[in-house]
Design an enzyme around this catalytic site. Structure first.
Site, mmCIF file in Angstrom:
data_model
loop_
_atom_site.group_PDB
_atom_site.id
_atom_site.type_symbol
_atom_site.label_atom_id
_atom_site.label_comp_id
_atom_site.label_asym_id
_atom_site.label_seq_id
_atom_site.Cartn_x
_atom_site.Cartn_y
_atom_site.Cartn_z
ATOM 1 N N SER A 222 9.905 5.407 5.150
ATOM 2 C CA SER A 222 10.379 5.290 6.520
ATOM 3 C C SER A 222 10.676 6.670 7.111
ATOM 4 O O SER A 222 9.807 7.527 7.138
ATOM 5 C CB SER A 222 11.602 4.363 6.564
ATOM 6 O OG SER A 222 11.845 3.899 7.865
ATOM 7 N N ASP B 185 7.596 -1.369 7.244
ATOM 8 C CA ASP B 185 8.488 -0.300 6.794
ATOM 9 C C ASP B 185 8.645 -0.248 5.269
ATOM 10 O O ASP B 185 8.878 -1.265 4.622
ATOM 11 C CB ASP B 185 9.856 -0.511 7.436
ATOM 12 C CG ASP B 185 10.703 0.738 7.451
ATOM 13 O OD1 ASP B 185 11.062 1.226 6.362
ATOM 14 O OD2 ASP B 185 11.010 1.237 8.544
#
Length: 270
Positions: A50, A162
Protein backbone atom coordinates in the site's frame (compact mmCIF):
# COMPACT_ATOMS: atom_id res chain seq x y z
CA UNK A 1 32.87 -1.27 0.36
CA UNK A 2 33.39 -0.99 4.12
CA UNK A 3 32.13 2.05 6.02
CA UNK A 4 32.94 3.13 9.57
CA UNK A 5 30.27 4.69 11.76
CA UNK A 6 30.81 5.61 15.38
CA UNK A 7 33.77 3.22 15.57
CA UNK A 8 31.67 0.37 14.18
CA UNK A 9 32.77 -1.28 10.94
CA UNK A 10 29.96 -1.92 8.48
CA UNK A 11 30.75 -4.76 6.12
CA UNK A 12 28.81 -6.63 3.47
CA UNK A 13 25.60 -7.10 5.42
CA UNK A 14 22.65 -6.79 3.06
CA UNK A 15 19.88 -4.66 4.53
CA UNK A 16 16.23 -5.12 3.60
CA UNK A 17 13.50 -2.62 4.40
CA UNK A 18 9.85 -3.68 4.80
CA UNK A 19 7.52 -0.68 4.54
CA UNK A 20 4.06 -1.19 5.97
CA UNK A 21 0.58 -0.01 5.03
CA UNK A 22 -1.14 2.90 6.73
CA UNK A 23 -2.41 5.59 4.37
CA UNK A 24 -1.14 9.04 5.32
CA UNK A 25 0.65 7.47 8.28
CA UNK A 26 3.03 6.06 5.67
CA UNK A 27 4.66 9.46 5.28
CA UNK A 28 6.60 8.34 8.37
CA UNK A 29 8.54 6.09 5.97
CA UNK A 30 10.14 9.26 4.57
CA UNK A 31 11.41 10.17 8.03
CA UNK A 32 12.82 6.68 8.50
CA UNK A 33 14.57 6.78 5.12
CA UNK A 34 15.97 10.22 5.90
CA UNK A 35 17.61 9.00 9.11
CA UNK A 36 18.98 5.83 7.48
CA UNK A 37 20.36 7.76 4.53
CA UNK A 38 22.08 10.37 6.69
CA UNK A 39 23.57 7.57 8.81
CA UNK A 40 24.95 5.93 5.64
CA UNK A 41 22.87 2.79 6.14
CA UNK A 42 22.72 1.12 2.71
CA UNK A 43 19.37 -0.33 1.61
CA UNK A 44 19.77 -3.37 -0.64
CA UNK A 45 16.14 -4.53 -0.87
CA UNK A 46 12.71 -2.95 -0.34
CA UNK A 47 9.30 -4.58 -0.04
CA UNK A 48 6.20 -2.47 0.40
CA UNK A 49 2.47 -2.78 0.86
CA UNK A 50 0.00 0.00 0.00
CA UNK A 51 1.57 3.35 1.01
CA UNK A 52 4.75 1.39 1.76
CA UNK A 53 4.80 0.36 -1.90
CA UNK A 54 4.34 4.00 -2.94
CA UNK A 55 7.20 5.37 -0.85
CA UNK A 56 9.38 2.34 -1.53
CA UNK A 57 8.91 2.62 -5.29
CA UNK A 58 9.76 6.32 -5.34
CA UNK A 59 12.94 5.71 -3.37
CA UNK A 60 13.94 2.60 -5.32
CA UNK A 61 13.52 4.55 -8.56
CA UNK A 62 16.15 7.03 -7.42
CA UNK A 63 13.92 10.02 -6.69
CA UNK A 64 15.75 12.30 -4.26
CA UNK A 65 14.51 12.07 -0.70
CA UNK A 66 14.41 15.84 -0.19
CA UNK A 67 12.07 16.13 -3.19
CA UNK A 68 9.84 13.38 -1.81
CA UNK A 69 9.62 15.14 1.55
CA UNK A 70 8.77 18.44 -0.14
CA UNK A 71 6.11 16.71 -2.26
CA UNK A 72 4.59 15.09 0.82
CA UNK A 73 4.40 18.42 2.63
CA UNK A 74 2.54 20.01 -0.28
CA UNK A 75 0.29 17.05 -1.10
CA UNK A 76 -3.46 17.51 -0.78
CA UNK A 77 -6.10 14.79 -0.95
CA UNK A 78 -7.74 16.33 -4.03
CA UNK A 79 -4.52 15.77 -5.99
CA UNK A 80 -5.13 12.02 -5.67
CA UNK A 81 -8.90 11.77 -6.00
CA UNK A 82 -10.84 11.32 -9.24
CA UNK A 83 -14.36 10.29 -8.30
CA UNK A 84 -16.37 8.02 -10.56
CA UNK A 85 -19.70 6.20 -10.70
CA UNK A 86 -18.77 2.55 -10.52
CA UNK A 87 -19.90 -0.67 -8.87
CA UNK A 88 -16.28 -1.47 -7.99
CA UNK A 89 -15.04 1.72 -6.29
CA UNK A 90 -15.55 5.44 -5.73
CA UNK A 91 -12.17 6.57 -7.11
CA UNK A 92 -10.75 5.71 -10.52
CA UNK A 93 -7.15 5.92 -9.32
CA UNK A 94 -5.82 7.43 -12.56
CA UNK A 95 -4.61 10.59 -10.81
CA UNK A 96 -2.76 8.53 -8.22
CA UNK A 97 -1.24 6.29 -10.89
CA UNK A 98 -0.10 9.33 -12.90
CA UNK A 99 1.78 10.68 -9.87
CA UNK A 100 3.31 7.27 -9.20
CA UNK A 101 4.36 6.97 -12.83
CA UNK A 102 5.97 10.42 -12.69
CA UNK A 103 7.85 9.82 -9.44
CA UNK A 104 9.11 6.40 -10.53
CA UNK A 105 10.13 7.78 -13.94
CA UNK A 106 7.82 5.17 -15.50
CA UNK A 107 10.45 2.52 -14.79
CA UNK A 108 10.07 -1.23 -14.90
CA UNK A 109 11.22 -3.23 -11.89
CA UNK A 110 14.41 -4.35 -13.66
CA UNK A 111 15.46 -0.71 -14.11
CA UNK A 112 15.15 0.35 -10.46
CA UNK A 113 18.18 1.44 -8.43
CA UNK A 114 17.17 -0.86 -5.56
CA UNK A 115 15.41 -4.24 -5.96
CA UNK A 116 11.74 -3.80 -5.05
CA UNK A 117 8.77 -6.05 -4.30
CA UNK A 118 5.20 -4.72 -4.27
CA UNK A 119 2.33 -6.53 -2.54
CA UNK A 120 -1.30 -6.67 -3.66
CA UNK A 121 -4.23 -8.96 -2.85
CA UNK A 122 -6.20 -11.10 -5.31
CA UNK A 123 -9.89 -10.82 -4.39
CA UNK A 124 -10.75 -13.96 -6.33
CA UNK A 125 -8.39 -16.36 -4.56
CA UNK A 126 -7.68 -14.39 -1.40
CA UNK A 127 -3.96 -14.86 -2.05
CA UNK A 128 -1.04 -12.50 -1.84
CA UNK A 129 0.32 -11.29 -5.18
CA UNK A 130 3.94 -10.09 -5.24
CA UNK A 131 5.13 -7.95 -8.14
CA UNK A 132 8.83 -7.99 -9.02
CA UNK A 133 8.67 -7.48 -12.76
CA UNK A 134 6.80 -5.33 -15.25
CA UNK A 135 5.80 -1.70 -14.87
CA UNK A 136 6.25 -0.34 -11.35
CA UNK A 137 3.43 2.22 -11.46
CA UNK A 138 0.87 -0.40 -12.47
CA UNK A 139 1.93 -2.68 -9.63
CA UNK A 140 1.81 0.10 -7.05
CA UNK A 141 -1.61 1.21 -8.30
CA UNK A 142 -2.85 -2.31 -7.50
CA UNK A 143 -1.22 -2.22 -4.08
CA UNK A 144 -3.09 0.96 -3.07
CA UNK A 145 -6.53 -0.13 -4.32
CA UNK A 146 -8.41 0.14 -1.03
CA UNK A 147 -11.51 -2.11 -1.38
CA UNK A 148 -14.66 -0.08 -1.92
CA UNK A 149 -12.71 3.16 -2.31
CA UNK A 150 -10.34 2.73 -5.28
CA UNK A 151 -11.40 0.72 -8.28
CA UNK A 152 -9.50 -2.60 -8.23
CA UNK A 153 -6.94 -3.42 -10.90
CA UNK A 154 -7.92 -6.19 -13.30
CA UNK A 155 -4.93 -8.20 -14.44
CA UNK A 156 -5.71 -11.36 -16.40
CA UNK A 157 -7.97 -13.48 -14.22
CA UNK A 158 -7.05 -11.54 -11.07
CA UNK A 159 -8.92 -8.71 -9.37
CA UNK A 160 -6.27 -6.89 -7.38
CA UNK A 161 -6.79 -4.71 -4.31
CA UNK A 162 -4.75 -3.17 -1.53
CA UNK A 163 -1.81 -5.20 -0.26
CA UNK A 164 -2.79 -4.40 3.33
CA UNK A 165 -5.74 -6.79 3.04
CA UNK A 166 -3.39 -9.81 2.99
CA UNK A 167 0.01 -8.55 4.17
CA UNK A 168 0.30 -5.12 5.76
CA UNK A 169 4.03 -5.48 6.47
CA UNK A 170 5.93 -7.72 3.99
CA UNK A 171 8.95 -8.61 6.10
CA UNK A 172 8.91 -12.21 4.90
CA UNK A 173 9.20 -11.06 1.30
CA UNK A 174 12.20 -8.82 1.88
CA UNK A 175 13.88 -11.67 3.77
CA UNK A 176 13.28 -13.99 0.82
CA UNK A 177 14.77 -11.35 -1.50
CA UNK A 178 18.11 -11.97 0.20
CA UNK A 179 18.32 -9.57 3.14
CA UNK A 180 20.62 -10.51 6.01
CA UNK A 181 19.14 -7.79 8.21
CA UNK A 182 15.42 -6.98 7.91
CA UNK A 183 14.15 -3.64 9.20
CA UNK A 184 10.36 -3.41 9.35
CA UNK A 185 8.45 -0.14 9.72
CA UNK A 186 5.12 -0.88 11.42
CA UNK A 187 2.70 2.03 11.03
CA UNK A 188 -0.13 0.17 12.69
CA UNK A 189 1.51 -0.31 16.04
CA UNK A 190 -1.55 -0.06 18.24
CA UNK A 191 -1.66 2.43 21.08
CA UNK A 192 -4.69 1.56 23.19
CA UNK A 193 -4.46 4.91 24.98
CA UNK A 194 -4.99 6.93 21.79
CA UNK A 195 -8.35 6.78 20.06
CA UNK A 196 -8.34 6.65 16.27
CA UNK A 197 -9.97 9.61 14.50
CA UNK A 198 -12.50 8.56 11.86
CA UNK A 199 -13.41 11.31 9.40
CA UNK A 200 -14.69 9.63 6.23
CA UNK A 201 -15.47 6.35 4.45
CA UNK A 202 -11.81 5.78 3.66
CA UNK A 203 -10.94 5.94 7.36
CA UNK A 204 -13.85 3.61 8.18
CA UNK A 205 -12.69 0.95 5.71
CA UNK A 206 -8.99 1.15 6.52
CA UNK A 207 -9.54 1.28 10.28
CA UNK A 208 -11.68 -1.84 9.93
CA UNK A 209 -8.85 -3.62 8.09
CA UNK A 210 -6.38 -2.45 10.73
CA UNK A 211 -8.51 -3.82 13.58
CA UNK A 212 -8.68 -7.22 11.87
CA UNK A 213 -4.91 -7.21 11.37
CA UNK A 214 -4.17 -6.62 15.04
CA UNK A 215 -4.91 -10.28 15.68
CA UNK A 216 -2.28 -11.37 13.14
CA UNK A 217 0.27 -8.58 13.58
CA UNK A 218 2.97 -10.80 15.03
CA UNK A 219 3.14 -12.98 11.90
CA UNK A 220 5.90 -10.78 10.46
CA UNK A 221 8.10 -10.89 13.57
CA UNK A 222 9.92 -14.18 12.78
CA UNK A 223 11.32 -12.55 9.63
CA UNK A 224 12.32 -9.26 11.26
CA UNK A 225 15.46 -8.17 13.06
CA UNK A 226 14.49 -4.58 13.87
CA UNK A 227 10.98 -3.12 14.14
CA UNK A 228 10.56 0.65 13.86
CA UNK A 229 7.28 1.85 15.38
CA UNK A 230 6.49 5.49 14.55
CA UNK A 231 3.93 6.96 16.93
CA UNK A 232 1.28 7.72 14.32
CA UNK A 233 -1.72 5.74 15.58
CA UNK A 234 -3.67 8.95 16.32
CA UNK A 235 -3.55 10.17 12.70
CA UNK A 236 -6.41 9.31 10.32
CA UNK A 237 -5.47 7.35 7.23
CA UNK A 238 -6.38 10.39 5.09
CA UNK A 239 -4.55 13.07 7.08
CA UNK A 240 -1.93 14.02 4.48
CA UNK A 241 -2.05 17.60 5.74
CA UNK A 242 -0.22 16.41 8.87
CA UNK A 243 2.72 15.36 6.68
CA UNK A 244 5.37 17.32 8.55
CA UNK A 245 4.41 15.89 11.94
CA UNK A 246 4.17 12.35 10.60
CA UNK A 247 7.58 12.56 8.90
CA UNK A 248 9.11 13.77 12.17
CA UNK A 249 7.51 10.82 13.97
CA UNK A 250 9.27 8.51 11.52
CA UNK A 251 12.60 10.20 12.15
CA UNK A 252 12.25 9.99 15.92
CA UNK A 253 11.29 6.30 15.84
CA UNK A 254 14.22 5.44 13.58
CA UNK A 255 16.71 7.38 15.67
CA UNK A 256 15.60 5.40 18.73
CA UNK A 257 16.83 2.14 17.18
CA UNK A 258 19.72 3.45 15.08
CA UNK A 259 22.43 2.16 17.43
CA UNK A 260 20.77 -1.26 17.46
CA UNK A 261 20.72 -1.33 13.66
CA UNK A 262 24.43 -0.52 13.52
CA UNK A 263 25.33 -3.17 16.05
CA UNK A 264 23.33 -5.84 14.23
CA UNK A 265 24.92 -4.86 10.94
CA UNK A 266 28.33 -5.19 12.50
CA UNK A 267 27.51 -8.65 13.86
CA UNK A 268 26.33 -9.79 10.41
CA UNK A 269 29.09 -8.26 8.32
CA UNK A 270 30.83 -10.55 5.89
Amino acid sequence: MIRIWGGIILGKCKVGLALGAGGAKGLAHLGVLDVLEKANIPIHFIAGSSIGAVIGSFYAAGTRLDLLIKLAQELKNNYLIDFCISKMGLIKGKKAEAIIRLMTHNKNFKDLNIPLAVVATDLITGERVVFREGNVAQAVRASIAVPGVFQPVIKGDKILVDGAVIDHLPAQIVREMGADLVIAVDLQYYNSVVEARINNIFDVIMQSIEIIERNTRDKYLPYTDIVIKPKVSNYPWTDFEAAEEIIVAGKVACEEVLDEIKLKMNSLKG
